[in-house]
Design a protein around this motif. Structure first.
Motif, PDB file in Angstrom:
ATOM      1  N   TYR A   1       0.733  -1.086  -0.240  1.00 21.53           N
ATOM      2  CA  TYR A   1      -0.108  -0.052  -0.109  1.00 21.53           C
ATOM      3  C   TYR A   1       0.883   1.525   0.237  1.00 21.53           C
ATOM      4  O   TYR A   1       0.627   2.223  -0.762  1.00 21.53           O
ATOM      5  CB  TYR A   1      -0.778   0.043   1.297  1.00 21.53           C
ATOM      6  CG  TYR A   1      -2.173   1.196   1.348  1.00 21.53           C
ATOM      7  CD1 TYR A   1      -3.006   1.091   0.264  1.00 21.53           C
ATOM      8  CD2 TYR A   1      -1.769   2.382   1.438  1.00 21.53           C
ATOM      9  CE1 TYR A   1      -4.201   1.498  -0.194  1.00 21.53           C
ATOM     10  CE2 TYR A   1      -3.234   2.841   0.986  1.00 21.53           C
ATOM     11  CZ  TYR A   1      -3.904   2.902   0.479  1.00 21.53           C
ATOM     12  OH  TYR A   1      -5.391   3.870   0.662  1.00 21.53           O
TER      13      TYR A   1
ATOM     14  N   GLN B   1      -6.422   9.164  -0.923  1.00 23.56           N
ATOM     15  CA  GLN B   1      -5.089   9.080  -1.021  1.00 23.56           C
ATOM     16  C   GLN B   1      -4.145  11.028  -1.649  1.00 23.56           C
ATOM     17  O   GLN B   1      -3.494  11.114  -1.732  1.00 23.56           O
ATOM     18  CB  GLN B   1      -5.100   8.051  -2.179  1.00 23.56           C
ATOM     19  CG  GLN B   1      -4.287   6.612  -0.977  1.00 23.56           C
ATOM     20  CD  GLN B   1      -4.330   5.995  -2.758  1.00 23.56           C
ATOM     21  OE1 GLN B   1      -4.232   5.923  -4.265  1.00 23.56           O
ATOM     22  NE2 GLN B   1      -2.995   4.442  -2.713  1.00 23.56           N
TER      23      GLN B   1
ATOM     24  N   GLU C   1     -11.734   1.785  -6.034  1.00 20.87           N
ATOM     25  CA  GLU C   1     -10.431   2.028  -5.796  1.00 20.87           C
ATOM     26  C   GLU C   1     -10.957   3.909  -6.295  1.00 20.87           C
ATOM     27  O   GLU C   1      -9.929   4.410  -5.854  1.00 20.87           O
ATOM     28  CB  GLU C   1     -10.312   1.795  -7.492  1.00 20.87           C
ATOM     29  CG  GLU C   1      -9.185   0.817  -7.693  1.00 20.87           C
ATOM     30  CD  GLU C   1      -8.186   0.464  -8.639  1.00 20.87           C
ATOM     31  OE1 GLU C   1      -8.132   1.059  -9.471  1.00 20.87           O
ATOM     32  OE2 GLU C   1      -7.230  -0.701  -8.279  1.00 20.87           O
TER      33      GLU C   1
ATOM     34  N   VAL D   1     -10.103   0.886   3.084  1.00 21.49           N
ATOM     35  CA  VAL D   1     -11.316   1.119   1.758  1.00 21.49           C
ATOM     36  C   VAL D   1     -10.716  -0.910   1.418  1.00 21.49           C
ATOM     37  O   VAL D   1     -12.086  -1.620   0.930  1.00 21.49           O
ATOM     38  CB  VAL D   1     -11.942   2.111   0.468  1.00 21.49           C
ATOM     39  CG1 VAL D   1     -12.151   1.539  -0.320  1.00 21.49           C
ATOM     40  CG2 VAL D   1     -11.847   2.798   1.432  1.00 21.49           C
ATOM     41  N   PRO D   2      -9.684  -0.654   0.195  1.00 19.13           N
ATOM     42  CA  PRO D   2      -9.055  -2.171  -0.456  1.00 19.13           C
ATOM     43  C   PRO D   2      -8.923  -3.259   1.224  1.00 19.13           C
ATOM     44  O   PRO D   2      -9.809  -4.175   0.203  1.00 19.13           O
ATOM     45  CB  PRO D   2      -7.882  -1.677  -0.792  1.00 19.13           C
ATOM     46  CG  PRO D   2      -7.257  -0.298   0.144  1.00 19.13           C
ATOM     47  CD  PRO D   2      -8.902   0.314   0.365  1.00 19.13           C
TER      48      PRO D   2
ATOM     49  N   GLY E   1      -6.668   5.533   2.763  1.00 20.31           N
ATOM     50  CA  GLY E   1      -7.842   4.653   2.353  1.00 20.31           C
ATOM     51  C   GLY E   1      -7.305   3.943   2.353  1.00 20.31           C
ATOM     52  O   GLY E   1      -7.313   2.507   1.686  1.00 20.31           O
TER      53      GLY E   1
ATOM     54  N   THR F   1       0.507   3.883  -2.869  1.00 22.46           N
ATOM     55  CA  THR F   1      -0.115   6.203  -2.472  1.00 22.46           C
ATOM     56  C   THR F   1       0.998   6.545  -3.074  1.00 22.46           C
ATOM     57  O   THR F   1       0.944   8.002  -3.579  1.00 22.46           O
ATOM     58  CB  THR F   1       0.190   6.063  -0.687  1.00 22.46           C
ATOM     59  OG1 THR F   1      -0.981   5.636  -0.248  1.00 22.46           O
ATOM     60  CG2 THR F   1       0.157   7.305  -0.835  1.00 22.46           C
TER      61      THR F   1
ATOM     62  N   PRO G   1     -13.190   6.771   4.585  1.00 25.75           N
ATOM     63  CA  PRO G   1     -13.327   5.629   3.686  1.00 25.75           C
ATOM     64  C   PRO G   1     -14.714   6.116   3.242  1.00 25.75           C
ATOM     65  O   PRO G   1     -15.461   6.112   2.631  1.00 25.75           O
ATOM     66  CB  PRO G   1     -12.889   4.184   4.196  1.00 25.75           C
ATOM     67  CG  PRO G   1     -11.624   4.539   5.250  1.00 25.75           C
ATOM     68  CD  PRO G   1     -12.583   5.694   5.413  1.00 25.75           C
TER      69      PRO G   1
ATOM     70  N   LYS H   1     -10.509   5.344  -2.489  1.00 25.83           N
ATOM     71  CA  LYS H   1      -9.008   4.827  -2.297  1.00 25.83           C
ATOM     72  C   LYS H   1      -8.219   5.877  -2.922  1.00 25.83           C
ATOM     73  O   LYS H   1      -7.724   6.890  -2.395  1.00 25.83           O
ATOM     74  CB  LYS H   1      -8.528   3.777  -2.601  1.00 25.83           C
ATOM     75  CG  LYS H   1      -6.900   4.028  -2.420  1.00 25.83           C
ATOM     76  CD  LYS H   1      -6.512   1.632  -3.092  1.00 25.83           C
ATOM     77  CE  LYS H   1      -6.822   1.882  -4.492  1.00 25.83           C
ATOM     78  NZ  LYS H   1      -5.212   3.090  -5.277  1.00 25.83           N
TER      79      LYS H   1
END
Length: 310
Positions: free
Chosen positions: A31, A142, A135, A79-80, A76, A35, A158, A138
């Motif tokens: 991650y 970001q 996405e 979220v994923p 963020g 970013t 989120p 996200k």
């Protein structure tokens, strides 16, 4: 029947658990680099908007750590991480089903490389329906610029970000960039699974049928699959990031800078040169190797463990 991953998908529960574990391993490991990739892909801010963004990934990393703190690299991620169990499990399950369907006459053999590519293509197209809104949220998270790392009150989480997008732009707003996501993910997943299957067989001949490859083979084959898929789709990813970073203008505001896929490519190249379509590729490729090595290794090991314990 021989022991190999695609034919182990006889239990949706085990496949989902293994896919989720693989996906979470990938998100956590890659991650921060994601970013950096997202920020490098964005157009440079006007000179009046503050300090210019460092042009290199290392310079940007130093800038983020100094001005926003280490936590900004994981902004963020919820979220994923929250969605990745279902999303990644679906990807591997759909791929397994499609690969069997395309090679239904040879159930005692691994699917052909052609079937692998077609199965990956179909899997990528289907998973875009889930991935696109995730996405979008996200990317918006970001790109939140807080400047002062101690000032937290203006930053959305989120759920708040998703609600904000839905309130201003409706359900269609959550699916902004769906077309470009499908165009990116369908061929990328075809390349992704084909490269993994081909690489693991070259590194450990016979393993596609026996499933006896080493952890090193899983890591390297998974990493190479991620690198290959990103290289083939990266310019489309740049376009997707820029389109999804835009919000629907309010009444009286100017229209968004990019009016569609072709317009985004044309304006980006005119303003910043062809190299803009590959900006951040080094970061993306590095991340892809780490993330996808982790994904395939965690997935394969988890699936074997679940079936061995049964």
């Amino acid at each position: 029947m021989e022991f190999w991953p695609e034919f182990l998908a006889s239990s949706w529960g085990k496949e989902f658990v293994a896919g989720g574990i693989g996906g979470m391993a990938g998100v956590i490991s890659g991650y921060p680099l994601d970013t950096l990739r997202i920020r490098l892909q964005q157009p440079p801010a006007p000179s009046t908007a503050g300090p210019r963004r460092p042009p290199s990934a290392l310079g940007l990393l130093r800038s983020i750590l100094a001005s926003e703190g280490p936590a900004a690299l994981y902004r963020g991620m919820a979220v994923p991480l929250a969605s990745v169990t279902f999303q990644n499990a679906m990807v591997f399950q759909v791929y397994a089903v499609l690969s069997r369907a395309f090679d239904s006459k040879n159930m005692n053999e691994p699917p052909s490389y052609g079937s692998v590519a077609l199965s990956g293509f179909g899997t990528g197209a289907l998973q875009s329906l889930i991935l696109s809104p995730v996405e979008l949220v996200k990317i918006r998270l970001q790109l939140q610029m807080i400047g002062d790392k101690g000032r937290q009150h203006g930053r959305l989480g989120p759920v708040s970000m998703a609600k904000e997008i839905k309130k201003k732009e409706g359900i269609r707003g959550l699916y902004r960039g769906l077309s470009i996501t499908v165009l990116r993910d369908a061929p990328a997943h075809g390349v992704y699974f084909w490269t993994y299957e081909y690489a693991r067989e070259q590194l450990h001949p016979g393993c596609r049928k026996t499933g006896q490859e080493s952890l090193g083979t899983m890591l390297i084959a998974g990493g190479l699959a991620g690198v290959a898929s990103w290289i083939c789709c990266y310019p489309l990813d740049v376009v997707k990031s820029r389109l999804q970073a835009q919000s629907k203008p309010r009444a009286g505001q100017l229209p968004p800078k990019y009016l569609g896929i072709v317009d985004c490519i044309r304006k980006s190249v005119e303003e910043e040169g062809v190299a803009v379509l590959f900006r951040g590729l080094g970061t993306a490729v590095t991340r892809a190797f780490v993330v996808n090595g982790a994904i395939f290794s965690a997935y394969e090991l988890a699936l074997r463990s679940l079936f061995n314990n049964n």
